[in-house]
Design a protein around this motif. Structure first.
Motif, short mmCIF file in Angstrom:
data_model
loop_
_atom_site.label_atom_id
_atom_site.label_comp_id
_atom_site.label_asym_id
_atom_site.label_seq_id
_atom_site.Cartn_x
_atom_site.Cartn_y
_atom_site.Cartn_z
N ARG A 147 68.65 -4.26 27.30
CA ARG A 147 68.25 -2.88 26.89
C ARG A 147 66.94 -3.19 25.84
N VAL A 148 65.87 -2.48 26.00
CA VAL A 148 64.75 -2.49 25.23
C VAL A 148 64.16 -1.04 24.96
N SER B 263 63.55 4.14 26.11
CA SER B 263 64.48 3.31 26.30
C SER B 263 64.75 2.82 27.85
N ILE B 264 64.95 1.59 28.00
CA ILE B 264 65.16 1.23 29.26
C ILE B 264 66.17 0.02 29.39
N MET B 265 67.17 0.49 30.22
CA MET B 265 68.58 -0.31 30.32
C MET B 265 68.48 -0.87 31.77
N VAL B 266 68.68 -2.24 31.90
CA VAL B 266 69.20 -2.61 33.15
C VAL B 266 70.33 -3.62 33.33
N ALA C 75 66.50 11.37 30.83
CA ALA C 75 66.48 10.68 31.63
C ALA C 75 65.17 10.73 32.49
N LEU C 76 64.49 9.75 32.47
CA LEU C 76 63.29 9.81 33.28
C LEU C 76 63.32 9.23 34.58
N PHE C 77 64.25 8.09 34.77
CA PHE C 77 64.53 7.58 35.82
C PHE C 77 66.00 6.99 35.92
N LEU C 78 66.53 7.01 37.15
CA LEU C 78 67.85 6.30 37.32
C LEU C 78 67.91 5.79 38.63
N CYS D 244 66.06 4.94 32.63
CA CYS D 244 65.07 4.96 31.60
C CYS D 244 65.18 6.27 31.19
N PHE D 245 65.02 6.28 29.70
CA PHE D 245 64.91 7.61 29.17
C PHE D 245 63.98 7.75 27.61
N LEU D 246 63.66 9.09 27.68
CA LEU D 246 62.49 9.37 26.62
C LEU D 246 63.16 10.29 25.65
#
Length: 65
Positions: free
Chosen positions: A5-6, A17-20, A37-40, A61-63
């Motif tokens: 997570r970054v 925030s991006i989690m992979v 949520a921007l992208f799942l 990805c979240f904003l």
């Protein structure tokens, strides 16, 4: 060991925030970032993330504004 997570602080105090999950197993007990949520990834669902689960080979990805 397969999760990352970054968080980036953007102008105006927003946070990206991006989690992979780069592994074959579902990650458990994750903390879903605040914000929209921007992208799942195709296999990811907000209900799973809210329950602390991040599917194998996925990105979220979240904003937070």
């Amino acid at each position: 060991p397969s999760g990352l997570r970054v968080d980036w602080w953007l102008g105006g105090g927003a946070r990206l925030s991006i989690m992979v999950n780069l592994g074959e197993d579902v990650l458990q007990s994750i903390d879903q970032p605040e914000g929209d949520a921007l992208f799942l990834s195709e296999d990811s669902q907000l209900s799973e993330l809210a329950s602390g689960l991040l599917p194998a080979w996925s990105v979220a990805c979240f904003l937070e504004r």
